[in-house]
Scaffold this motif. Structure first.
Motif, PDB file in Angstrom:
ATOM      1  N   ALA A 107       9.415   0.248   1.308  1.00 26.39           N
ATOM      2  CA  ALA A 107       8.831   1.029  -0.020  1.00 26.39           C
ATOM      3  C   ALA A 107       9.643   2.530  -0.166  1.00 26.39           C
ATOM      4  O   ALA A 107       9.776   2.868  -1.314  1.00 26.39           O
ATOM      5  N   ALA A 108       9.634   3.358   0.757  1.00 28.96           N
ATOM      6  CA  ALA A 108      10.337   4.570   0.855  1.00 28.96           C
ATOM      7  C   ALA A 108      11.847   4.438   0.365  1.00 28.96           C
ATOM      8  O   ALA A 108      12.159   5.286  -0.764  1.00 28.96           O
ATOM      9  N   ALA A 109      12.430   3.465   0.753  1.00 33.44           N
ATOM     10  CA  ALA A 109      13.881   3.021   0.288  1.00 33.44           C
ATOM     11  C   ALA A 109      13.929   2.911  -1.153  1.00 33.44           C
ATOM     12  O   ALA A 109      14.745   3.505  -1.891  1.00 33.44           O
ATOM     13  N   GLU A 110      12.955   2.030  -1.695  1.00 33.10           N
ATOM     14  CA  GLU A 110      12.873   1.684  -2.958  1.00 33.10           C
ATOM     15  C   GLU A 110      12.431   3.007  -3.945  1.00 33.10           C
ATOM     16  O   GLU A 110      12.970   2.880  -4.835  1.00 33.10           O
ATOM     17  N   ALA A 111      11.558   3.803  -3.334  1.00 38.72           N
ATOM     18  CA  ALA A 111      11.209   4.833  -4.114  1.00 38.72           C
ATOM     19  C   ALA A 111      12.011   5.905  -4.065  1.00 38.72           C
ATOM     20  O   ALA A 111      12.031   6.920  -4.832  1.00 38.72           O
ATOM     21  N   PRO A 144      13.429  10.536   7.557  1.00 38.83           N
ATOM     22  CA  PRO A 144      11.866  11.262   7.634  1.00 38.83           C
ATOM     23  C   PRO A 144      12.258  12.519   6.868  1.00 38.83           C
ATOM     24  O   PRO A 144      10.961  13.459   6.776  1.00 38.83           O
ATOM     25  N   GLN A 145      12.905  13.176   6.084  1.00 38.34           N
ATOM     26  CA  GLN A 145      13.238  14.070   5.445  1.00 38.34           C
ATOM     27  C   GLN A 145      11.987  14.409   4.452  1.00 38.34           C
ATOM     28  O   GLN A 145      11.235  15.368   4.422  1.00 38.34           O
ATOM     29  N   ALA A 146      11.864  13.499   3.283  1.00 32.56           N
ATOM     30  CA  ALA A 146      10.729  13.476   2.571  1.00 32.56           C
ATOM     31  C   ALA A 146       9.505  12.671   2.989  1.00 32.56           C
ATOM     32  O   ALA A 146       8.442  12.978   2.296  1.00 32.56           O
ATOM     33  N   LEU A 147       9.484  11.767   4.066  1.00 35.56           N
ATOM     34  CA  LEU A 147       8.531  11.001   4.491  1.00 35.56           C
ATOM     35  C   LEU A 147       8.651  10.764   5.671  1.00 35.56           C
ATOM     36  O   LEU A 147       9.551   9.989   6.022  1.00 35.56           O
ATOM     37  N   HIS A 193       0.844  -1.026   0.008  1.00 36.05           N
ATOM     38  CA  HIS A 193      -0.027  -0.077  -0.010  1.00 36.05           C
ATOM     39  C   HIS A 193       0.877   1.239  -0.004  1.00 36.05           C
ATOM     40  O   HIS A 193       0.440   2.174  -0.472  1.00 36.05           O
ATOM     41  N   ALA A 194       2.159   1.085   0.727  1.00 36.49           N
ATOM     42  CA  ALA A 194       2.982   2.127   0.385  1.00 36.49           C
ATOM     43  C   ALA A 194       3.552   2.621  -0.903  1.00 36.49           C
ATOM     44  O   ALA A 194       3.473   3.904  -1.301  1.00 36.49           O
ATOM     45  N   ASN A 206      -0.123  -0.640  12.828  1.00 35.54           N
ATOM     46  CA  ASN A 206       0.689  -1.475  13.549  1.00 35.54           C
ATOM     47  C   ASN A 206       2.120  -1.432  13.101  1.00 35.54           C
ATOM     48  O   ASN A 206       2.499  -0.715  11.871  1.00 35.54           O
ATOM     49  N   ASP A 207       3.355  -1.766  13.786  1.00 42.00           N
ATOM     50  CA  ASP A 207       4.538  -1.726  13.486  1.00 42.00           C
ATOM     51  C   ASP A 207       5.104  -2.313  12.096  1.00 42.00           C
ATOM     52  O   ASP A 207       5.828  -1.774  11.367  1.00 42.00           O
ATOM     53  N   LEU A 208       4.481  -3.489  12.045  1.00 40.50           N
ATOM     54  CA  LEU A 208       4.909  -4.316  10.956  1.00 40.50           C
ATOM     55  C   LEU A 208       4.688  -3.719   9.536  1.00 40.50           C
ATOM     56  O   LEU A 208       5.473  -3.611   8.583  1.00 40.50           O
ATOM     57  N   MET A 209       3.274  -3.162   9.470  1.00 36.01           N
ATOM     58  CA  MET A 209       3.246  -2.190   8.344  1.00 36.01           C
ATOM     59  C   MET A 209       4.111  -1.149   8.125  1.00 36.01           C
ATOM     60  O   MET A 209       4.324  -0.777   6.876  1.00 36.01           O
ATOM     61  N   ALA A 210       4.349  -0.655   9.116  1.00 33.20           N
ATOM     62  CA  ALA A 210       5.167   0.674   8.940  1.00 33.20           C
ATOM     63  C   ALA A 210       6.695   0.313   8.727  1.00 33.20           C
ATOM     64  O   ALA A 210       7.091   0.916   7.969  1.00 33.20           O
ATOM     65  N   ILE A 211       7.136  -0.937   9.192  1.00 40.42           N
ATOM     66  CA  ILE A 211       8.320  -1.303   8.733  1.00 40.42           C
ATOM     67  C   ILE A 211       8.315  -1.752   7.038  1.00 40.42           C
ATOM     68  O   ILE A 211       9.218  -1.492   6.432  1.00 40.42           O
ATOM     69  N   GLY A 212       7.171  -2.157   6.539  1.00 44.31           N
ATOM     70  CA  GLY A 212       6.886  -2.429   5.368  1.00 44.31           C
ATOM     71  C   GLY A 212       7.100  -1.021   4.494  1.00 44.31           C
ATOM     72  O   GLY A 212       7.528  -0.996   3.304  1.00 44.31           O
ATOM     73  N   VAL A 213       6.526   0.094   5.187  1.00 41.63           N
ATOM     74  CA  VAL A 213       6.463   1.275   4.368  1.00 41.63           C
ATOM     75  C   VAL A 213       8.035   2.029   4.318  1.00 41.63           C
ATOM     76  O   VAL A 213       8.358   2.523   3.320  1.00 41.63           O
ATOM     77  N   LEU A 214       8.866   1.754   5.321  1.00 43.53           N
ATOM     78  CA  LEU A 214      10.140   1.958   5.368  1.00 43.53           C
ATOM     79  C   LEU A 214      10.887   1.644   4.176  1.00 43.53           C
ATOM     80  O   LEU A 214      11.632   1.877   3.254  1.00 43.53           O
TER      81      LEU A 214
END
Length: 332
Positions: free
Chosen positions: A255-259, A264-267, A225-226, A245-253
């Motif tokens: 996704a942000a790295a791949e993008a 936290p500068q951009a996200l 979803h991120a 929850n934290d597991l989903m937030a770890i998935g977001v981290l």
């Protein structure tokens, strides 16, 4: 296998005397007690748990049913429950039903068949709740408690948790705040998002449907979803993501790295639960903390009190969460 009669024969006493020594049901002379204990040690006698439970109407066991044991949150809560139960002389039987209602019902049948003294359930279908009320067994609902049930409840104030996350992000100057919730049919997920939504509205902002997603409480769900959120046009792309929850937030981290977006500068990224892993990912994850061990201990205490006194007034404990700020949201 050694029997109680063999112990009695070696000790030179009746088997009822052995029973009184083991169960402390009647005073026994010091001499007879010492002979019984010596015979038990020599023969390596282990009293039958089944026989003792039939007599006492207690098995010394607690059933714990959780939806997903791969989620560290449930593992940490379970540890708190086990620690408290163990100190009170109870053993815990852990059942993971994998978010499968049929499997949950099967585990309920198994635990009732084993004559557990009480149950702790981290999820419960309303229909099963009505059926379980007829079984007259002490039950405490933890976390995912359906409304309208007549059981004791221990939970966290999920709305406040959402408010804390949103207030933190707004204070950082974030204005396009996206949310990734858990399954939409789970009340606590909706409550956490409600906390965010109300806080944004008070600030004159909103939570557009395009920025509100529902996943499955897994890292993969958060990641997928991120990726979709971060693929939005720049003008619509979020500058912060709150996950339920934290597991989903770890998935977001991930996704942000791949993008190619710096956190936290951009996200900015905020999770919920504050599992042990949250402080060891990179960047360390800001999270709404539930104090999982304390939550588990409180849940066990609630059940043990209900086992000791079935006539206690219904208990409903709500713990207040707190925000643990780390590098995923706050610039150093």
């Amino acid at each position: 296998m050694t029997t109680i009669k063999q112990v009695a024969q070696l000790a030179g006493v009746s088997f009822t005397t052995v029973s009184h020594v083991i169960n402390a049901t009647r005073p026994v002379s010091v001499d007879a007690r010492e002979r019984v204990l010596a015979a038990i040690a020599q023969l390596h006698y282990v009293p039958s748990a089944l026989a003792r439970s039939l007599k006492s109407q207690r098995t010394g066991t607690i059933g714990l049913i959780i939806p997903n044991n791969t989620n560290p949150y449930f593992s940490e809560v379970a540890r708190g429950i086990e620690d408290q139960c163990y100190s009170a002389g109870y053993s815990v039987i852990l059942c993971n039903f994998g978010d499968d209602p049929a499997r949950q019902r099967n585990y309920l049948d198994v635990l009732l068949g084993k004559r557990c003294d009480g149950l702790i359930m981290a999820a419960l279908a309303p229909a099963d709740g009505e059926w379980l009320q007829t079984k007259k067994i002490p039950v405490v609902l933890l976390d995912r408690a359906p409304q309208g049930q007549a059981f004791d409840v221990v939970e966290v104030d999920n709305v406040v948790g959402g408010v804390l996350a949103a207030q933190h992000l707004l204070a950082l100057g974030r204005r396009r705040i996206a949310c990734i919730g858990g399954p939409e049919d789970i009340l606590l997920s909706r409550q956490r998002l409600d906390g965010v939504r109300v806080t944004l509205e008070l600030a004159g902002l909103s939570l557009p449907s395009a920025l509100c997603r529902y996943a499955d409480f897994t890292s993969l769900g958060g990641y997928q979803h991120a990726r979709a959120l971060l693929d939005l046009p720049v003008a619509q792309r979020p500058d912060a993501i709150f996950c339920c929850n934290d597991l989903m937030a770890i998935g977001v981290l991930r996704a942000a790295a791949e993008a190619g977006l710096a956190v936290p500068q951009a996200l900015a990224v905020v999770g919920f639960d504050d599992i042990d892993l949250a402080q060891f990912v990179h960047p360390a994850l800001t999270s709404v903390a539930q104090n999982t061990r304390a939550l588990g201990r409180l849940t066990a205490q609630c059940l043990l009190a209900r086992i000791a006194d079935a006539d206690l007034p219904r208990q409903h404990h709500t713990m207040t969460p707190e925000l643990h700020v780390r590098a995923s949201s706050l610039l150093s």
